[in-house]
Write a protein that holds these residues in place. Structure first.
Motif, PDB file in Angstrom:
ATOM      1  N   ALA A 166       0.867  -1.176   0.000  1.00  0.00           N
ATOM      2  CA  ALA A 166       0.000   0.000   0.000  1.00  0.00           C
ATOM      3  C   ALA A 166       0.902   1.224   0.000  1.00  0.00           C
ATOM      4  O   ALA A 166       1.801   1.337   0.824  1.00  0.00           O
ATOM      5  CB  ALA A 166      -0.902  -0.005   1.229  1.00  0.00           C
ATOM      6  N   ARG A 212      -3.036   3.368  -1.288  1.00  0.00           N
ATOM      7  CA  ARG A 212      -3.491   2.957   0.047  1.00  0.00           C
ATOM      8  C   ARG A 212      -5.020   2.953   0.167  1.00  0.00           C
ATOM      9  O   ARG A 212      -5.618   1.990   0.633  1.00  0.00           O
ATOM     10  CB  ARG A 212      -2.867   3.870   1.104  1.00  0.00           C
ATOM     11  N   SER A 245      -0.456  -2.846   5.580  1.00  0.00           N
ATOM     12  CA  SER A 245       0.166  -2.071   4.512  1.00  0.00           C
ATOM     13  C   SER A 245       0.764  -2.969   3.445  1.00  0.00           C
ATOM     14  O   SER A 245       1.397  -2.496   2.514  1.00  0.00           O
ATOM     15  CB  SER A 245       1.261  -1.170   5.094  1.00  0.00           C
TER      16      SER A 245
END
Length: 151
Positions: A12, A53, A72
């Motif tokens: 991300a 993201r 992430s």
């Protein structure tokens, strides 16, 4: 054993183009696959995926607000069919994985779902009709998979 592989690692990122330029400078090769939300970079035997993201959170079906856990990074296994995605998804849940997003048709024309392993690591299982796999299940976006004997 054929399913015991990683096809994609998805990171991300906040700035897609900045991140892509960074990894290209490190030797990854940007492919023609992708769109405004995601960039695919080919490595030796796997693909690095850079996903905005907010767009990754939307794809997974989680919120970036509050204290909701949000990874992430996501690991991905590309499969040869929707049935193979369903089979491995059920196998992951039977082994102690946690359902995040059951496999379903995806906006990009394929089929995918997400689960978390017992430690919370995010995995995507995907069938992408636009990505060919080699006989050994490797994802190569630069070469025609038939060169490696893919079906």
């Amino acid at each position: 054993m054929k399913d015991a592989r990683i096809c994609l690692v998805t990171l991300a990122v906040d700035d897609l183009e900045r991140a892509a330029a960074f990894y290209v400078a490190l030797g990854w090769v940007r492919t023609a696959a992708g769109n405004a939300s995601v960039v695919f970079l080919q490595g030796e035997r796997m693909v690095l995926s850079l996903f905005g993201r907010k767009d990754l959170a939307k794809d997974v079906g989680v919120s970036l607000e509050g204290n909701a856990p949000y990874p992430s990074i996501a690991l991905a296994i590309n499969m040869a069919s929707e049935k193979a995605v369903d089979r491995l998804y059920d196998q992951a849940l039977d082994a102690g994985g946690r359902a995040i997003k059951p496999p379903e048709p995806a906006f990009w024309g394929g089929y995918s779902g997400y689960f978390a392993d017992p430690d919370g690591h995010l995995w995507e299982l995907a069938y992408n009709p636009f990505f060919r796999l080699t006989k050994r299940g490797h994802l190569d976006l630069l070469r025609n998979a038939s060169e490696d004997g893919a079906a």
